[in-house]
Design an enzyme around this catalytic site. Structure first.
Site, PDB file in Angstrom:
ATOM      1  N   PHE A   1       1.167   0.250   0.891  1.00  0.00           N
ATOM      2  CA  PHE A   1       0.116  -0.519   1.387  1.00  0.00           C
ATOM      3  C   PHE A   1      -1.336  -0.414   1.018  1.00  0.00           C
ATOM      4  O   PHE A   1      -1.444   0.549   0.206  1.00  0.00           O
ATOM      5  CB  PHE A   1       0.305  -0.090   3.035  1.00  0.00           C
ATOM      6  CG  PHE A   1       1.452  -0.404   3.626  1.00  0.00           C
ATOM      7  CD1 PHE A   1       1.810  -1.572   4.181  1.00  0.00           C
ATOM      8  CD2 PHE A   1       2.351   0.303   3.540  1.00  0.00           C
ATOM      9  CE1 PHE A   1       2.856  -1.958   4.516  1.00  0.00           C
ATOM     10  CE2 PHE A   1       3.656   0.088   4.268  1.00  0.00           C
ATOM     11  CZ  PHE A   1       3.885  -1.186   4.805  1.00  0.00           C
ATOM     12  N   CYS A   2      -2.281  -1.344   1.472  1.00  0.00           N
ATOM     13  CA  CYS A   2      -3.528  -1.126   1.046  1.00  0.00           C
ATOM     14  C   CYS A   2      -4.353   0.116   1.370  1.00  0.00           C
ATOM     15  O   CYS A   2      -3.944   0.834   2.358  1.00  0.00           O
ATOM     16  CB  CYS A   2      -4.267  -2.243   2.064  1.00  0.00           C
ATOM     17  SG  CYS A   2      -5.960  -1.882   2.116  1.00  0.00           S
ATOM     18  N   PRO A   3      -4.839   0.758   0.367  1.00  0.00           N
ATOM     19  CA  PRO A   3      -5.330   0.269  -0.904  1.00  0.00           C
ATOM     20  C   PRO A   3      -4.316   0.700  -1.999  1.00  0.00           C
ATOM     21  O   PRO A   3      -4.657   0.546  -3.112  1.00  0.00           O
ATOM     22  CB  PRO A   3      -6.507   0.771  -1.108  1.00  0.00           C
ATOM     23  CG  PRO A   3      -6.545   2.376  -0.596  1.00  0.00           C
ATOM     24  CD  PRO A   3      -5.539   2.107   0.594  1.00  0.00           C
ATOM     25  N   GLY A   4      -3.144   1.072  -1.672  1.00  0.00           N
ATOM     26  CA  GLY A   4      -2.011   1.592  -2.576  1.00  0.00           C
ATOM     27  C   GLY A   4      -1.954   0.928  -4.006  1.00  0.00           C
ATOM     28  O   GLY A   4      -2.176   1.424  -5.176  1.00  0.00           O
TER      29      GLY A   4
ATOM     30  N   ARG B   1     -14.278  -1.470  -0.202  1.00  0.00           N
ATOM     31  CA  ARG B   1     -15.088  -1.384   0.930  1.00  0.00           C
ATOM     32  C   ARG B   1     -15.253   0.337   1.247  1.00  0.00           C
ATOM     33  O   ARG B   1     -14.801   0.788   0.481  1.00  0.00           O
ATOM     34  CB  ARG B   1     -14.419  -2.236   2.095  1.00  0.00           C
ATOM     35  CG  ARG B   1     -12.966  -1.827   2.132  1.00  0.00           C
ATOM     36  CD  ARG B   1     -12.207  -2.643   3.068  1.00  0.00           C
ATOM     37  NE  ARG B   1     -10.862  -2.615   2.786  1.00  0.00           N
ATOM     38  CZ  ARG B   1     -10.143  -3.333   1.984  1.00  0.00           C
ATOM     39  NH1 ARG B   1     -10.584  -4.209   1.411  1.00  0.00           N
ATOM     40  NH2 ARG B   1      -8.697  -3.244   1.798  1.00  0.00           N
TER      41      ARG B   1
END
Ligand SMILES: Cc1cc2nc3c(=O)[nH]c(=O)nc-3n(C[C@H](O)[C@H](O)[C@H](O)COP(=O)(O)OP(=O)(O)OC[C@H]3O[C@@H](n4cnc5c(N)ncnc54)[C@H](O)[C@@H]3O)c2cc1C
Lengths: 392, 82
Positions: free
Chosen positions: B19-22, A190
């Site tokens: 954590f995202c986008p890790g 995204r």
């Protein structure tokens, strides 16, 4: 003997932490020394506006001394090695011993990591880069513009989105938009790392005719053919390229073997202590924390860090916890902006962009010099208390 | 869903706690470094990875092998085919 706290780096995090320390320490308890390589403090968010000719680089730099409490000593020196066992920093002006260290050395651009990037791309992440981009935009008469990021993490994740939206507005105002294709490339699925923001901003970009390429991890740039190639196998041609280069931790951190992959120091997300080294704290971009590298994060980390450092100095055991708070504005172009306010447990829910947030950001950019470095804006603790009082 | 992949894994990246986008970026970094034919596994406890990593493999033409639930985390496996 008086103990010594050394703050390495005189940017957002280092300046604020040094000022808070001398306020919170008891008289004579410890001396505070700030080491910075050129003793200049740079307000990087202003670079975005330099690219559009709305600010001058000269107005974005001030001597760190002018922002520091008199009780903080400054050493203008380049740190070359940190020895966390001996608790010594080797600099080009001699060795400095510390009882407690705050690493605030920021993040640094590494364009060489991607073949062709350095020769080919413009960016607005340094004063010189932003100035050169401004010149290129003045010459631009239409064509393919490619904007995006060439690696994660990168500081101030909203900035590339702000740039592309402001560029769209600028080209419309100049009557060049119908002669221009704008492509936005993102390594992620995204346009922004956090989904709640991406779902708000992507439709704005689409409504302005900006073409989005997700999962575009820049592998190389061919300056001769004027093409950007992704690891995923996509090729996008450009006439004007604006890619944010990959970021790395400071050289001194990497050379001292203190960094994980990328040169970021492993840091406890609540206490801001370096996880592998006693008597060492980390603030701002230098950490490996999975949060936006931003001046705002450095600002909100400072309270907990300073309280924990003073407790450590006194060999007390209480812990003060940072909750991951960050607050920043996101310009959406044509004089409007929105606000991102979030922490470890609450993702941002940006409101509809409006003029008020744009003006708040503009005011903040002015008032920064008299508020943030000195600790005059509420930190995490006060903000939390205010929110609790308001029943939030 | 099985808990064990029966393909031989060449590299394991532990991205738990990131954590995202890790985890997705860890997978991409590892795939960049891997040789064609090698199999890379990322350990993740971040729910977005289960959607993002297969989508990335699909877009980049790599072979998504599977997601294997292990003790409190997922093992997400991709083979580098080009
Ligand atoms: C275009 C742009 C827009 C941005 N917009 C925003 C925004 O809107 N909101 C926001 O919150 N953030 C924004 N940021 C990000 C913000 O500027 C950084 O995250 C912030 O400056 C980080 O603070 P820091 O103290 O960690 O590092 P810095 O402020 O980068 O300071 C690091 C300091 O360490 C010193 N140093 C490094 N190595 C050594 C050494 N070896 N010896 C001595 N000194 C050393 C440097 O001289 C420097 O003074 C933006 C950044 C850019 C580039």
């Amino acid at each position: 003997m008086t103990k010594r706290v050394v703050v390495l780096g005189g940017g957002v995090g280092g300046t604020l932490v040094a000022n808070l320390l001398v306020k919170k320490l008891r008289p004579g308890e410890a001396e505070v020394i700030l080491i910075d390589e050129d003793a200049q403090h740079v307000y990087q968010p202003g670079f975005l506006y330099v690219a559009f000719g709305q600010k001058q680089p000269a107005n974005l730099t001030r001597p760190v001394r002018s922002l520091l409490d008199r009780r903080v000593r400054i050493l203008t020196a380049k740190a070359q090695r940190i020895d966390p066992t001996a608790q010594v920093i080797a600099t080009d002006h001699g060795d400095v011993h510390y009882d407690e260290l705050v690493v605030a050395t920021g993040s640094h651009l590494a364009p060489d990591e991607i073949p062709g990037l350095k020769e080919a791309t413009h960016h607005f992440y340094t004063a010189e880069g932003a100035q050169a981009l401004h010149e290129a935009l003045k010459q631009f008469r239409g064509g393919h513009v490619v904007v995006g990021v060439a690696g994660v993490p990168y500081k101030c994740p909203p900035a590339p989105l702000e740039f592309v939206l402001m560029l769209d507005a600028e080209l419309r105002a100049k009557g060049l938009r119908d002669k221009t294709e704008i492509h936005f490339v993102s390594p992620l699925p995204r346009v922004f790392p956090i989904e709640t923001v991406a779902v708000k901003v992507a439709p704005i970009m689409e409504s302005r005719g900006i073409q989005i390429h997700t999962f575009f991890n820049v592998e190389s740039v061919d300056p001769k053919r004027r093409e950007v190639v992704s690891l995923e196998g996509e090729t996008v041609p450009y006439d004007l390229l604006v890619l944010i280069p990959p970021h790395r931790g400071a050289k001194v951190v990497i050379d001292s073997g203190l960094g994980e992959a990328g040169g970021w120091i492993s840091t406890d997300r609540r206490t801001l202590k370096a996880t592998a080294h006693p008597r060492m704290f980390v603030v701002g971009d230098a950490t490996n924390l999975p949060i936006s590298k931003s001046g705002s994060a450095a600002h909100f980390e400072a309270d907990a860090l300073v309280a924990n450092l003073i407790a450590d100095l006194r060999n007390e055991s209480q812990e003060h916890k940072y909750n991951g708070k960050i607050m920043c504005f996101l310009e959406t172009g044509a004089g409007k902006a929105t606000l991102l306010d979030f922490d470890y447990n609450h993702p941002p829910q940006p409101p509809e962009p409006n003029r008020m947030y744009h003006w708040q950001k503009a005011l903040f950019n002015q008032f920064y010099w008299w508020t943030v470095p000195q600790g005059r804006l509420p930190g995490e603790k006060q903000t939390k208390e205010q929110q609790e009082k308001a029943g939030d | 869903m099985s808990t064990q992949s029966n393909v031989k894994i060449d590299r394991v990246i532990d991205a738990r706690g990131s954590f995202c986008p890790g985890p997705l970026m860890e997978m991409i970094r590892a795939m960049k470094a891997a040789q064609v034919g090698e199999v890379v596994a990322v350990l993740s406890n971040e729910s977005g990875s289960k959607r993002d990593i297969p989508a990335w493999a699909d877009k980049s033409g790599q072979e998504f092998v599977g997601i294997f639930e292990q003790d409190g985390h997922d093992q997400i496996v991709v083979r580098k085919v080009k």
